[in-house]
Design a protein around this motif. Sequence first.
Motif, PDB file in Angstrom:
ATOM      1  N   LYS A  28       0.839  -1.195   0.000  1.00 36.74           N
ATOM      2  CA  LYS A  28       0.000   0.000   0.000  1.00 36.74           C
ATOM      3  C   LYS A  28       0.880   1.254   0.000  1.00 36.74           C
ATOM      4  CE  LYS A  28      -3.593  -1.940   3.042  1.00 36.74           C
ATOM      5  NZ  LYS A  28      -4.198  -1.795   4.399  1.00 36.74           N
ATOM      6  N   PRO A  29       0.478   2.318  -0.717  1.00 38.67           N
ATOM      7  CA  PRO A  29       1.167   3.598  -0.535  1.00 38.67           C
ATOM      8  C   PRO A  29       0.854   4.141   0.855  1.00 38.67           C
ATOM      9  CG  PRO A  29      -0.772   3.865  -1.923  1.00 38.67           C
ATOM     10  CD  PRO A  29      -0.607   2.387  -1.700  1.00 38.67           C
ATOM     11  N   GLU A  30       1.682   5.040   1.329  1.00 36.84           N
ATOM     12  CA  GLU A  30       1.500   5.553   2.696  1.00 36.84           C
ATOM     13  C   GLU A  30       0.102   6.127   2.909  1.00 36.84           C
ATOM     14  OE1 GLU A  30       3.788   8.371   5.961  1.00 36.84           O
ATOM     15  OE2 GLU A  30       4.290   8.577   3.844  1.00 36.84           O
ATOM     16  N   ALA A  31      -0.458   6.774   1.879  1.00 29.55           N
ATOM     17  CA  ALA A  31      -1.768   7.406   2.018  1.00 29.55           C
ATOM     18  C   ALA A  31      -2.881   6.410   2.298  1.00 29.55           C
ATOM     19  CB  ALA A  31      -2.099   8.188   0.743  1.00 29.55           C
ATOM     20  N   GLU A  32      -2.648   5.119   1.978  1.00 28.96           N
ATOM     21  CA  GLU A  32      -3.681   4.104   2.179  1.00 28.96           C
ATOM     22  C   GLU A  32      -3.458   3.272   3.441  1.00 28.96           C
ATOM     23  OE1 GLU A  32      -4.231   1.712  -1.306  1.00 28.96           O
ATOM     24  OE2 GLU A  32      -4.407   3.451  -2.636  1.00 28.96           O
ATOM     25  N   VAL A  33      -2.391   3.536   4.160  1.00 28.11           N
ATOM     26  CA  VAL A  33      -2.153   2.839   5.430  1.00 28.11           C
ATOM     27  C   VAL A  33      -3.114   3.410   6.469  1.00 28.11           C
ATOM     28  CG1 VAL A  33      -0.489   2.348   7.266  1.00 28.11           C
ATOM     29  CG2 VAL A  33       0.256   2.410   4.880  1.00 28.11           C
ATOM     30  N   THR A  34      -3.888   2.548   7.106  1.00 21.78           N
ATOM     31  CA  THR A  34      -4.881   3.023   8.065  1.00 21.78           C
ATOM     32  C   THR A  34      -4.214   3.663   9.276  1.00 21.78           C
ATOM     33  OG1 THR A  34      -4.992   0.948   9.318  1.00 21.78           O
ATOM     34  CG2 THR A  34      -6.418   1.131   7.370  1.00 21.78           C
ATOM     35  N   ALA A  35      -4.972   4.521   9.948  1.00 27.61           N
ATOM     36  CA  ALA A  35      -4.443   5.175  11.150  1.00 27.61           C
ATOM     37  C   ALA A  35      -4.077   4.136  12.209  1.00 27.61           C
ATOM     38  CB  ALA A  35      -5.481   6.152  11.699  1.00 27.61           C
ATOM     39  N   GLU A  36      -4.866   3.065  12.286  1.00 29.32           N
ATOM     40  CA  GLU A  36      -4.598   2.001  13.252  1.00 29.32           C
ATOM     41  C   GLU A  36      -3.278   1.309  12.946  1.00 29.32           C
ATOM     42  OE1 GLU A  36      -6.705  -2.100  14.946  1.00 29.32           O
ATOM     43  OE2 GLU A  36      -7.563  -1.025  13.236  1.00 29.32           O
ATOM     44  N   ASP A  37      -3.042   1.001  11.666  1.00 32.66           N
ATOM     45  CA  ASP A  37      -1.797   0.324  11.291  1.00 32.66           C
ATOM     46  C   ASP A  37      -0.592   1.264  11.431  1.00 32.66           C
ATOM     47  OD1 ASP A  37      -3.023  -2.070  10.785  1.00 32.66           O
ATOM     48  OD2 ASP A  37      -3.226  -1.754   8.634  1.00 32.66           O
ATOM     49  N   ALA A  38      -0.781   2.537  11.093  1.00 34.38           N
ATOM     50  CA  ALA A  38       0.306   3.505  11.263  1.00 34.38           C
ATOM     51  C   ALA A  38       0.698   3.613  12.730  1.00 34.38           C
ATOM     52  CB  ALA A  38      -0.122   4.870  10.728  1.00 34.38           C
ATOM     53  N   ALA A  39      -0.304   3.586  13.615  1.00 34.12           N
ATOM     54  CA  ALA A  39      -0.032   3.653  15.051  1.00 34.12           C
ATOM     55  C   ALA A  39       0.687   2.396  15.526  1.00 34.12           C
ATOM     56  CB  ALA A  39      -1.334   3.837  15.820  1.00 34.12           C
ATOM     57  N   ALA A  40       0.316   1.251  14.955  1.00 32.12           N
ATOM     58  CA  ALA A  40       0.965  -0.006  15.339  1.00 32.12           C
ATOM     59  C   ALA A  40       2.428  -0.017  14.906  1.00 32.12           C
ATOM     60  CB  ALA A  40       0.220  -1.185  14.715  1.00 32.12           C
ATOM     61  N   ILE A  41       2.713   0.521  13.720  1.00 31.85           N
ATOM     62  CA  ILE A  41       4.104   0.607  13.255  1.00 31.85           C
ATOM     63  C   ILE A  41       4.900   1.538  14.162  1.00 31.85           C
ATOM     64  CG2 ILE A  41       5.604   1.366  11.371  1.00 31.85           C
ATOM     65  CD1 ILE A  41       3.316   0.573   9.430  1.00 31.85           C
ATOM     66  N   ALA A  42       4.313   2.677  14.502  1.00 34.22           N
ATOM     67  CA  ALA A  42       4.998   3.640  15.370  1.00 34.22           C
ATOM     68  C   ALA A  42       5.292   3.030  16.736  1.00 34.22           C
ATOM     69  CB  ALA A  42       4.145   4.899  15.518  1.00 34.22           C
ATOM     70  N   LYS A  43       4.342   2.268  17.255  1.00 34.94           N
ATOM     71  CA  LYS A  43       4.540   1.612  18.556  1.00 34.94           C
ATOM     72  C   LYS A  43       5.655   0.577  18.471  1.00 34.94           C
ATOM     73  CE  LYS A  43       2.171  -1.172  22.066  1.00 34.94           C
ATOM     74  NZ  LYS A  43       0.927  -1.912  22.410  1.00 34.94           N
ATOM     75  N   ALA A  44       5.659  -0.184  17.380  1.00 30.95           N
ATOM     76  CA  ALA A  44       6.696  -1.211  17.207  1.00 30.95           C
ATOM     77  C   ALA A  44       8.081  -0.583  17.113  1.00 30.95           C
ATOM     78  CB  ALA A  44       6.406  -2.033  15.959  1.00 30.95           C
ATOM     79  N   LEU A  45       8.189   0.543  16.416  1.00 34.04           N
ATOM     80  CA  LEU A  45       9.476   1.221  16.293  1.00 34.04           C
ATOM     81  C   LEU A  45       9.935   1.751  17.651  1.00 34.04           C
ATOM     82  CD1 LEU A  45      11.780   2.270  14.537  1.00 34.04           C
ATOM     83  CD2 LEU A  45      10.390   4.300  14.025  1.00 34.04           C
ATOM     84  N   ALA A  46       9.023   2.324  18.408  1.00 33.27           N
ATOM     85  CA  ALA A  46       9.381   2.831  19.739  1.00 33.27           C
ATOM     86  C   ALA A  46       9.858   1.695  20.641  1.00 33.27           C
ATOM     87  CB  ALA A  46       8.178   3.539  20.363  1.00 33.27           C
ATOM     88  N   GLU A  47       9.162   0.563  20.596  1.00 41.13           N
ATOM     89  CA  GLU A  47       9.569  -0.593  21.405  1.00 41.13           C
ATOM     90  C   GLU A  47      10.916  -1.135  20.959  1.00 41.13           C
ATOM     91  OE1 GLU A  47       6.283  -3.247  20.933  1.00 41.13           O
ATOM     92  OE2 GLU A  47       5.073  -2.276  22.504  1.00 41.13           O
TER      93      GLU A  47
END
Length: 241
Positions: A28-47
Amino acid sequence: MKQFVTEESFWELFPEAQIGIVVAHNMKPEAEVTAEDAAAIAKALAEANGKADQHLESNTISQNEVVAVWREAYQQFKTKKGARCSIENLLKRVLKGNPVGAITPSVDIYNTVSLTYALPVGGEDIDAMDGDIRLGITEGGDSFLALGDEEESPTLEGELCYRDNAGAICRCWNWRDGVRTALTDDSSKAFLIIESVDPARADDLAAATDQLADMVQRYLGADIFAKQIITRENPTMVIDE
């Protein structure tokens, strides 16, 4: 058809190396990544920034085993002055209390895996490649414009790099990516690479490769076209039809 080819010149230097490859199509292009999935990626990177601490037993970056093996590896081929393995650069940021931040979803995913396992991970846009991608020692002079630079910096004679028919893709093995094939917000096909020069970390490499495939499939909706551990006995693979 496009292939990934590891040349004999690479294996002569690193006969026990292993390279985990994930080929992701239809991301998916970034514009189609859901807010939920974007948040999950951000959480994974922080962890993952937190998990990276387990690999740092010394405040002197070069004295940590996961870095020392790459310092030694970089002495086996010609490098640009100051070139360091990508995982050293990431871990140095963690050591200094400067966590690795978000860039794009695909890059954030591979940085998550890199920090978690303290292995260098990279990614390239397959559609931007000219022919096969090859890893080996070059005669030098390969065209290369690094991300963030304004002037070209061709490869050196005796340098180990990834390259295609148009020039270098990543210099000094896994030091710096080029502009031409870099993953963007709209990349659809990704060639994702995890490298290891330590045979004792074969299980970590396999786990990292599995996690990388799982994350791009789960969060970017990718089809996993191929997943493979490249070795001297199995040195090539198809990455696009």
